[in-house]
Design an enzyme around this catalytic site. Structure first.
Site, PDB file in Angstrom:
ATOM      1  N   HIS A 159       1.347  -6.375  -2.734  1.00 19.27           N
ATOM      2  CA  HIS A 159       0.666  -7.558  -3.219  1.00 19.27           C
ATOM      3  C   HIS A 159       1.152  -8.057  -4.647  1.00 19.27           C
ATOM      4  CE1 HIS A 159       1.021  -3.627  -6.062  1.00 19.27           C
ATOM      5  NE2 HIS A 159       0.388  -3.050  -5.165  1.00 19.27           N
ATOM      6  N   HIS A 202       3.975  -6.301  -6.518  1.00 18.50           N
ATOM      7  CA  HIS A 202       5.284  -6.242  -5.493  1.00 18.50           C
ATOM      8  C   HIS A 202       6.326  -8.037  -5.810  1.00 18.50           C
ATOM      9  CE1 HIS A 202       3.236  -3.383  -2.737  1.00 18.50           C
ATOM     10  NE2 HIS A 202       4.381  -2.866  -3.828  1.00 18.50           N
TER      11      HIS A 202
END
Ligand code: PAF
Length: 288
Positions: free
Chosen positions: A41, A44
């Site tokens: 997501h 990250h």
């Protein structure tokens, strides 16, 4: 997201990983490692972007590590979206993806486990016995496989970050550990792959977790009794619809020892259950 002008390469075995990294080393390039369990997501992506600013080459890893899940935990249900993850990493300009399978990481007769006593047995470690031993074992392996200059980890898993700093210091692994601040939704909910478990109704309740710990952190900074601030946070979380609180506690930000006073750097850490999801979060005690 702007398309990056590199093409992500994926490797699945340690030899190929090392060959690529050694090639960069010969060219004098620095290397950043960003370990993940996939289901990527925006949080990250922020890690990848920070890594790109700090090193010439970025290696992401995706490995859902069975050793850090308890027998009744969500290992088999943990979201796996490798194609989508690949596109996301490619878009973020990551240079190399290391995505080993379980057999490559833990071949038959694998016998080593790193035990993190003390810091690995409190808070999340008390509620998830063996979890941090599994994290430490896989992170040590990934660091030794890649031997990067730096490795980046999100502050969302704050205890994990503190523990990994301890691990590399204890084992003299020559890498700088970089903590990256948590990415949040507009309403404060920390991004997490496990947010996928929330129903719409639970999602609406979820921001109460961060609200409760930031309120406690501010109260501690303003001199409120630490135990009282923590206890109000617990009540607020339960009143907001969470079914149970595993822990909410104020700790020293660097050692995770119980916070003695607001003169020390402090962090309020929490884990609580909402529907199928167990959410964790933390907030810094602001400093005057
Ligand atoms: O934070 C995670 O995603 C995992 O615990 C890590 C650090 C990749 C180890 O499996």
């Amino acid at each position: 997201m702007a398309a990056a002008n590199v093409n992500l390469v994926a490797v699945r075995d340690v030899e190929s990983l090392r060959r690529r990294i050694q090639g960069w080393r010969r060219e004098g390039r620095t290397v950043a490692l960003v370990p993940t369990m996939g289901a990527l997501h925006k949080g990250h992506v922020t890690l990848m972007e920070r890594a790109k600013k700090m090193a010439d080459r970025v290696v992401a890893t995706i490995f859902v590590n069975p050793k850090q899940f308890g027998p009744s935990e969500d290992f088999s249900a943990y979201p796996r979206r490798e194609n989508q993850d690949f596109e996301m990493l490619n878009g973020a300009g990551v240079h190399l993806l290391f995505a080993p399978d379980v057999g490559a990481m833990y071949p038959p007769n694998f016998a080593t486990s790193i035990r993190m006593s003390g810091i690995g047995e409190i808070l999340d470690g008390a509620h998830r016995p063996g979890h941090f031993d599994g994290v430490a074992t896989v992170v040590a392996k990934l660091l030794l496989q890649a031997l990067p200059d730096i490795a980046l980890f999100g502050e969302k898993d704050y205890q994990q970050l503190v523990l990994i700093r301890r691990l590399v210091a204890d084992l003299n692994i020559p890498v700088d550990i970089i903590g990256v601040e948590t990415v949040r939704e507009a309403d404060g909910l920390a991004l997490s792959s496990r947010n996928a478990y929330l129903t719409a109704n639970e999602r609406a309740k979820a921001p109460a977790l961060y609200a409760a710990i930031t309120t406690a952190a501010k109260a501690i900074a303003q001199g409120e009794n630490i135990a009282a601030a923590v206890s109000s946070a617990r009540e607020n979380i339960l009143a907001s619809g969470f079914s149970s609180v595993d822990y909410v506690d104020a700790r020293h930000a660097e050692t995770l020892a119980p916070l003695g006073s607001n003169a020390e750097p402090g962090r309020v850490l929490v884990a609580a259950h909402l529907g199928r999801a167990r959410l964790i979060d933390n907030a810094a005690v602001p400093r005057g």
